[in-house]
Design a protein around this motif. Structure first.
Motif, PDB file in Angstrom:
ATOM      1  N   UNK A 186       8.008  49.652  36.463  1.00  0.00           N
ATOM      2  CA  UNK A 186       8.385  50.160  35.137  1.00  0.00           C
ATOM      3  C   UNK A 186       7.768  51.531  34.903  1.00  0.00           C
ATOM      4  N   UNK A 187       6.466  51.638  35.193  1.00  0.00           N
ATOM      5  CA  UNK A 187       5.756  52.900  34.958  1.00  0.00           C
ATOM      6  C   UNK A 187       6.339  54.035  35.806  1.00  0.00           C
ATOM      7  N   UNK A 188       6.707  53.726  37.035  1.00  0.00           N
ATOM      8  CA  UNK A 188       7.316  54.740  37.907  1.00  0.00           C
ATOM      9  C   UNK A 188       8.652  55.207  37.338  1.00  0.00           C
ATOM     10  N   UNK A 189       9.484  54.262  36.896  1.00  0.00           N
ATOM     11  CA  UNK A 189      10.795  54.604  36.335  1.00  0.00           C
ATOM     12  C   UNK A 189      10.641  55.420  35.049  1.00  0.00           C
ATOM     13  N   UNK A 190       9.677  55.046  34.216  1.00  0.00           N
ATOM     14  CA  UNK A 190       9.462  55.758  32.951  1.00  0.00           C
ATOM     15  C   UNK A 190       8.949  57.173  33.223  1.00  0.00           C
ATOM     16  N   UNK A 191       8.018  57.310  34.143  1.00  0.00           N
ATOM     17  CA  UNK A 191       7.506  58.645  34.495  1.00  0.00           C
ATOM     18  C   UNK A 191       8.644  59.536  35.008  1.00  0.00           C
ATOM     19  N   UNK A 192       9.523  58.976  35.840  1.00  0.00           N
ATOM     20  CA  UNK A 192      10.638  59.752  36.393  1.00  0.00           C
ATOM     21  C   UNK A 192      11.608  60.174  35.293  1.00  0.00           C
ATOM     22  N   UNK A 193      11.944  59.255  34.394  1.00  0.00           N
ATOM     23  CA  UNK A 193      12.868  59.581  33.303  1.00  0.00           C
ATOM     24  C   UNK A 193      12.246  60.619  32.370  1.00  0.00           C
ATOM     25  N   UNK A 194      10.940  60.484  32.101  1.00  0.00           N
ATOM     26  CA  UNK A 194      10.256  61.462  31.245  1.00  0.00           C
ATOM     27  C   UNK A 194      10.250  62.836  31.907  1.00  0.00           C
ATOM     28  N   UNK A 195       9.964  62.885  33.197  1.00  0.00           N
ATOM     29  CA  UNK A 195       9.927  64.164  33.918  1.00  0.00           C
ATOM     30  C   UNK A 195      11.303  64.838  33.913  1.00  0.00           C
ATOM     31  N   UNK A 196      12.368  64.037  34.033  1.00  0.00           N
ATOM     32  CA  UNK A 196      13.723  64.586  33.983  1.00  0.00           C
ATOM     33  C   UNK A 196      13.972  65.256  32.629  1.00  0.00           C
TER      34      UNK A 196
END
Length: 197
Positions: A24-34
């Protein structure tokens, strides 16, 4: 906007990060970075109409905030960050849910000092802890008003204390800002995703 929907869907089921898994944290970090790469407000501290106001925390990696959920017989309720740029102040308010009439509140007030177009230094100065009913808490905006006009709540109402701002200081960077969503990064590597209320 592609990315914003993905981020909101990713943070929705994780209870502000309390129940997030490593994936979850990896997916959220990626979406935030986008989203941060597509920030529509490159100078957020000058966009006072967008930045000012009351924001509800949707997600964070800050263990300081998430650890409030570990209080006995209590659970972490909504967390708000109230920005008042005209006064160079910020207020963090966490509602703590407990047995009837024992629901609490943890609030801190800090000063803001802009050091770039995206970053502010934050100096925490005051904390208030107490039962919501005793403090007369109705909403984040109402309580910010009470903190601004009350120099010290009585001991009967709650615990009102000064914070040594030299030892409790940090910075916060606004990395994405639109009309209703804000992403921020803190000096301890924390990620914050907030929605305007």
């Amino acid at each position: 906007m592609l990315g914003k929907t993905e981020l909101l869907e990713a943070v929705a089921p994780v209870n502000r990060g309390i129940s997030s898994s490593p994936s979850d944290r990896t997916a959220i970090q990626a979406a935030a970075a986008t989203l941060e790469g597509r920030n529509p407000t490159p100078n957020p501290l000058q966009a006072t109409d967008r930045l000012n106001g009351d924001w509800r925390l949707l997600y964070t990696t800050s263990s300081e905030l998430l650890n409030i959920d570990r209080l006995p017989l209590a659970s972490l309720g909504p967390i708000y960050q109230c920005i008042r740029l005209g006064e160079n102040r910020i207020y963090n308010i966490a509602e703590v849910n407990g047995p009837p009439l024992l629901s609490g509140l943890v609030a801190v007030a800090a000063t803001l000092e802009a050091v770039s177009t995206q970053r502010v230094n934050v100096g925490f100065e005051r904390g208030v802890i107490g039962l919501r009913q005793a403090l007369g808490y109705e909403s984040p905006a109402q309580f910010v008003g009470a903190m601004q006009t009350t120099s010290k709540f009585s001991l009967f109402q709650g615990i009102d204390f000064r914070i040594n701002r030299d030892r409790q200081a940090g910075w916060l960077e606004v990395t994405y800002l639109d009309d209703d969503l804000r992403i921020g990064r803190g000096n301890q590597g924390s990620l914050f995703v907030l929605q305007k209320v």
